[in-house]
Each structure stands twice: as C-alpha cells, then as structure tokens.
Design a protein around this motif. Structure first.
Motif, short mmCIF file in Angstrom:
data_model
loop_
_atom_site.label_atom_id
_atom_site.label_comp_id
_atom_site.label_asym_id
_atom_site.label_seq_id
_atom_site.Cartn_x
_atom_site.Cartn_y
_atom_site.Cartn_z
N ASN A 76 0.83 -1.21 0.00
CA ASN A 76 0.00 0.00 0.00
C ASN A 76 0.86 1.26 0.00
O ASN A 76 0.54 2.25 -0.67
N PHE A 77 1.96 1.23 0.75
CA PHE A 77 2.88 2.37 0.80
C PHE A 77 3.41 2.66 -0.60
O PHE A 77 3.52 3.82 -1.02
N LYS A 78 3.73 1.60 -1.35
CA LYS A 78 4.23 1.77 -2.72
C LYS A 78 3.17 2.43 -3.61
O LYS A 78 3.49 3.09 -4.60
N ASP A 120 -4.39 12.72 3.02
CA ASP A 120 -3.88 11.73 3.98
C ASP A 120 -3.16 10.60 3.24
O ASP A 120 -3.42 9.41 3.44
N GLY A 121 -2.27 10.99 2.37
CA GLY A 121 -1.51 10.03 1.59
C GLY A 121 -0.11 10.54 1.33
O GLY A 121 0.30 11.59 1.83
N MET A 122 0.61 9.82 0.54
CA MET A 122 2.00 10.15 0.25
C MET A 122 2.08 10.87 -1.09
O MET A 122 1.28 10.64 -1.99
N ASN A 168 9.16 2.30 -6.86
CA ASN A 168 9.77 0.96 -6.98
C ASN A 168 10.99 0.84 -6.09
O ASN A 168 11.21 -0.20 -5.46
N SER A 169 11.81 1.89 -6.06
CA SER A 169 13.02 1.83 -5.22
C SER A 169 12.66 1.73 -3.75
O SER A 169 13.31 1.01 -2.98
N ILE A 170 11.60 2.43 -3.33
CA ILE A 170 11.15 2.34 -1.93
C ILE A 170 10.69 0.92 -1.62
O ILE A 170 11.03 0.35 -0.57
N ASN A 171 9.94 0.33 -2.53
CA ASN A 171 9.45 -1.04 -2.35
C ASN A 171 10.61 -2.02 -2.20
O ASN A 171 10.58 -2.90 -1.32
N VAL A 172 11.62 -1.88 -3.05
CA VAL A 172 12.78 -2.77 -2.98
C VAL A 172 13.51 -2.62 -1.65
O VAL A 172 13.87 -3.60 -0.99
#
Length: 540
Positions: A359-361, A477-479, A511-515
């Motif tokens: 969800n963060f991604k 309320d999101g990124m 994608n980099s955050i997810n990795v």
C-alpha cells in the motif's frame, strides 16, 4: 543421549584395509567428508567401506576421510545433513567443493523429528568440525554471507523444484530446435523475496554439470549466467570460486558478453539472466552498448534465453520495462513460455506487513500493522534508528541503514552524507568496494547504502531512510513524491520515446522504496525526513 562422533583416517587404501569389518558403522547410515589442502567432498552412505573403495579410484587431491556417525542417524537425516553440510561448507569458503548438485537433495522434505537433526544435532556437528579445524567460521557468520544464501545446493520447495524441472525441460527441447534469427525465451516472474535467484543458481549449476557429461542432452553446450548488477555479479563470481564445476568465465555482465559474442560472430546455447529488469532498453554509449535493447540482442546471440524478471524493479528510464515491450520480445522469440513464482521467502512477516508495504508503494498510508514474528518500527530521529540497527547488527549481524536516492552521490573522491532533517546527524552515503558486497563489509554499519548496493540481497534488519522526495499530503492523507528532490539523475536519463514521463519517474521512485523496504528478514525500521510524514507514521 550419545554424542556425534568423528573418526578420521588417511585417505589411503592401507588405512581402509585396517578398518575392522565388524565395526557397527559399516552398514549404518553415516556422513563423510573427504578433504585435501584446497578441496573437499561431502557424502552420505549405508556402505562406508565400499563407498571409500570407489572414491579411492576416482577422487583426487584428497588427504583424509572423516566419518561422522551417531546412533540416531537414519537415511532421511543423513540425506538432509549431507545437503546442509554442502551448503555451509560453500559459505565457509575453506575448501572448494567437488560435489555435483545431484550429490545433494534439492527437495526439502519433512521426516520424523527433523527439527532435532536440523538444529540441535547440526549445531553439535558444526562445533566439532570447528574444533578439528575442518571449518573456519561459526554458523551465524556463514548464514549472513551472500554466497551461502545463493548456494546452488540449496534445498528447494515444491514450487521452486517444479520451476527447475520446467526450465530444464524447456532448455532441453529448445537447444535441439533450429531457432532462426531469435532464440527461445522463458520468462520467470516474481516479486522481491520469492527465491528467484536461488532457483536460478541451482538450475545453472545443474546445467553446467550436465554440459560435462557425454550422455546428457546438454553435453558440450556453451552457457552463461548474466546479471547487470555489480554486487550480484561479485556474489556469483564468489560462488564459482568455491564450486569445482562452475567457471568464472561463464558469469558475465550483459554488455561485455553481447559485444564479445557479436565480435566473434557466434551463438551461445543458453543464456540465463538474473535481475532482467536491469537490462538496458535504450542505447548507452557510456557503457558501450549501442543496440536498442539488451534482451533483444541476447535473443539473437543464444538458442535459449531464460530471464528472471520483476516488473516492480524498474529503477532507471534507460532500463524501463513496460508490459508492451516485453510482450513484443516474447512474440519475436522463436518460442516463449512463462512461469510465476509467488511464495514469499525472505521476509518472516505476516500478510498484514506485506500488504502495508504494498500500500505504501501505492502512496496509501494505512495503520501500522503488528506481527509477533517481525518488527516494523518508526523512529523519531535518524540517530535513534541507526543506534537500533547497530544493536541488531551486534546481535544478528547483517543489519544496515539504507536510503532512498535523495542525497548527492560520492564521486571524485568526495564523501557525501545522508542527513537527518535538522542536519544534526549524518552518515556516509553509498560507498562501494570492488571485492566485497556492500553489506558484508563490517565497516558499512556506519554508512547508509543505496538501492544499488542492496538490490537482490537479504538483510536481517533494514533501516530505511525515506528522504526529502517522500512527503506527506495532509489533505489526501496520503503520500506524495517530489521528483525534483530525487537525486539519482542517472535514473532519469533517456526520456525519448517515453509517454507520461512524470508518471514513469514517480514509478521509479516508488519501486526503489518497495525494494528497500523488502530487504529485511526479521525487521523493517523507518525514518522519514519529511516532518509531516514522520508524524503520520508515528501515529500522531
């Protein structure tokens, strides 16, 4: 309960002749280790003396034989412990191994009281091997090594074993087919942590062994394992040094291999590609690649290409893989098949934690989940998070701080820093070594790594710095991603021909955050540079 016993003899016919035929280990399941100055072989048998007679005729460079026995050994236990010893000897790096993959069991199966043999008895055995100087490292040291984690002798799950069988069968069929201009393509997809590289390592080792056997369909084939990732490349080369049947020359970066095969005007038989999402999809004169797409060039240079691919790992515009471009290459290939790996292996986390990261991604902030077996924690300061990672590194090893690419990169001998939002605490940023993978260098505990130093690797605990590009939108309320503060300028080069460039750039950051977030086996720590995001994650 009796203890493990290790009996040692010179590896000579005269020593074997002196073994009393009434010894109770001669028709009982046992494990043995043959070793010389630089090489070792590990096996198990029911007929020890007969097995040694065969080895005396065929094994070279061995000085002694060590028999391992225990009154509670059974055949399932010795099969399992034999495979486990092979993997740990590989990670120990004292000896190169003469073992072939079929020596070890490549299927992880259960048997009565397995946990006793797998944990208690193996720890006792390894301690004795250490005392007798047959191994150099303690278990926890080996378990944190990348070459141990990517060992080609690892036991596989049913899903992984099914994939291995399908790949071997695909390769067998297609190398016997006249493919024309383009070779055949097998695409193996799966997200971070599903064990793609472990299976690939096992498959490549088996193929390379079969290439030396005259009765095999693969006899005499010329095959390569390619990876466009410097840290992973180091690990594969390290494995090649420890496994007798693997050669360093068969591991390559894509551009040098493409250029060499083109210059020699020759085709390889099979090319395996790990982290195929890192292959270039545009010319890159800086790296001496002048084609339009590296996968397309590889398909022209091999009868069969097998790629390991994750669509959520696109990190640069010049290696941007869209569904359409991959689909076009599937259609171009002489024959194509696909396989999906799904089971998560790296993270010892429940579905709630995985869902939270996913969800963060997607820029959605959901309540922080709890998991008794996995630690997910947000920190007020970078210093506090770094101190917590140091503590975990002392306890478990292989725990590091990493960061989104929001800070200037080291160049021209200068050192740049990952900094706390108030500037009071900082860490050296993204240094590299030509010999060791970044996380295996002890002094990198004081540094912050990047996506390029940890992609594809495990950490026990990972502390992720969400830099200034990752911000909080209080209205939604999101990124929100501020692309202008993302400092990996190389990731944004090559916009020609790309539609909706801003959307794609944002995808690269996400994608980099997810990795980064999916590196940790035991836990994920977070520090957000943006005050609003930090407060939101802290639940305030």
């Amino acid at each position: 309960m009796s203890a493990i016993e290790i009996l040692t003899w010179p590896f000579q016919q005269s020593a074997m002749n002196q073994i009393n035929n009434k010894q109770n280990f001669l028709n009982y399941p046992v494990i043995y280790i043959l070793n010389g100055k630089k090489e070792a072989y590990i096996g198990e048998t029911l007929c020890f003396k007969k097995r040694m007679q065969a080895h005396l005729k065929s094994r070279k460079n061995m000085n002694e034989v060590n028999l391992i026995k225990h009154e509670q050994f059974n055949r399932s236990a010795t099969f399992h412990l034999e495979t486990k010893l092979i993997n740990y000897f590989l990670g120990d790096e004292k000896y190169s191994l003469q073992n072939k993959s079929k020596t070890a069991s490549d299927f992880t199966h259960n048997y009565y009281n397995k946990s006793f043999y797998d944990q208690d008895l193996f720890e006792e055995l390894w301690k004795k091997l250490h005392e007798q100087h047959l191994v150099d490292n303690e278990l926890h040291v080996i378990e944190n090594k990348d070459i141990f984690k990517l060992s080609p002798f690892k036991e596989l799950t049913l899903e992984q074993l099914d994939l291995k069988d399908k790949v071997l069968e695909f390769c067998k069929r297609q190398i016997e087919t006249d493919s024309g201009e383009y070779g055949s393509l097998l695409v193996v997809e799966g997200e971070a942590g599903v064990g793609k590289s472990v299976v690939l390592s096992s498959i490549f080792n088996t193929i390379q062994e079969l290439a030396t056997e005259p009765s095999s369909h693969f006899f005499g084939t010329e095959n390569y394992l390619v990876v466009n990732h410097e840290e992973m490349f180091k690990t594969y080369k390290g494995i090649a040094k420890q496994v007798k049947h693997l050669k360093a020359k068969n591991f390559a970066k894509p551009t040098p291999l493409i250029n060499r095969l083109q210059k020699e005007n020759k085709k390889a038989d099979i090319i395996f590609v790990d982290e195929a999402h890192l292959l270039l999809t545009k010319p890159d004169t800086y790296n001496n690649f002048y084609g339009e797409n590296q996968l397309e060039e590889l398909l022209k240079l091999a009868k069969v290409v097998v790629i390991i691919y994750d669509q959520d790992h696109d990190l640069k515009l010049k290696s941007l893989w869209g569904a359409e471009s991959l689909e076009a290459l599937k259609q171009t290939s002489a024959h194509q098949e696909e396989y999906q790996l799904t089971n998560q292996f790296r993270m010892q986390a429940n579905d709630d934690v995985i869902d939270w990261i996913n969800n963060f991604k997607r820029k959605k902030l959901t309540p922080l989940p709890t998991d008794e077996g996995y630690e997910l924690k947000v920190f007020e300061t970078l210093e506090e998070m770094h101190e917590a990672i140091i503590e975990k590194n002392t306890e478990f090893g292989l725990s590091r701080v990493v960061s989104t690419f929001d800070f200037l990169h080291k160049k021209d001998g200068q050192t740049y820093y990952v900094k706390e939002s108030n500037g009071e605490y900082q860490m050296p940023w993204n240094t590299t070594s030509t010999k060791y993978t970044w996380a295996e260098k002890p002094d990198t505990i004081s540094e912050a790594g990047s996506i390029y130093t940890v992609q594809g690797f495990d950490l026990n605990y990972v502390g992720v710095v969400l830099g200034p590009s990752v911000q909080y939108d209080s209205v939604k309320d999101g990124m929100v991603i501020d692309r202008g503060k993302f400092m990996d300028k190389g990731a944004y080069t090559g916009t020609d021909g790309i539609d909706h460039v801003d959307v794609v750039k944002e995808k690269i950051v996400l994608n980099s955050i997810n990795v980064l977030m999916k590196r940790g086996i035991k836990g994920l720590y977070l520090y957000a540079s943006d005050e609003g995001l930090r407060e939101r994650l802290l639940g305030r």
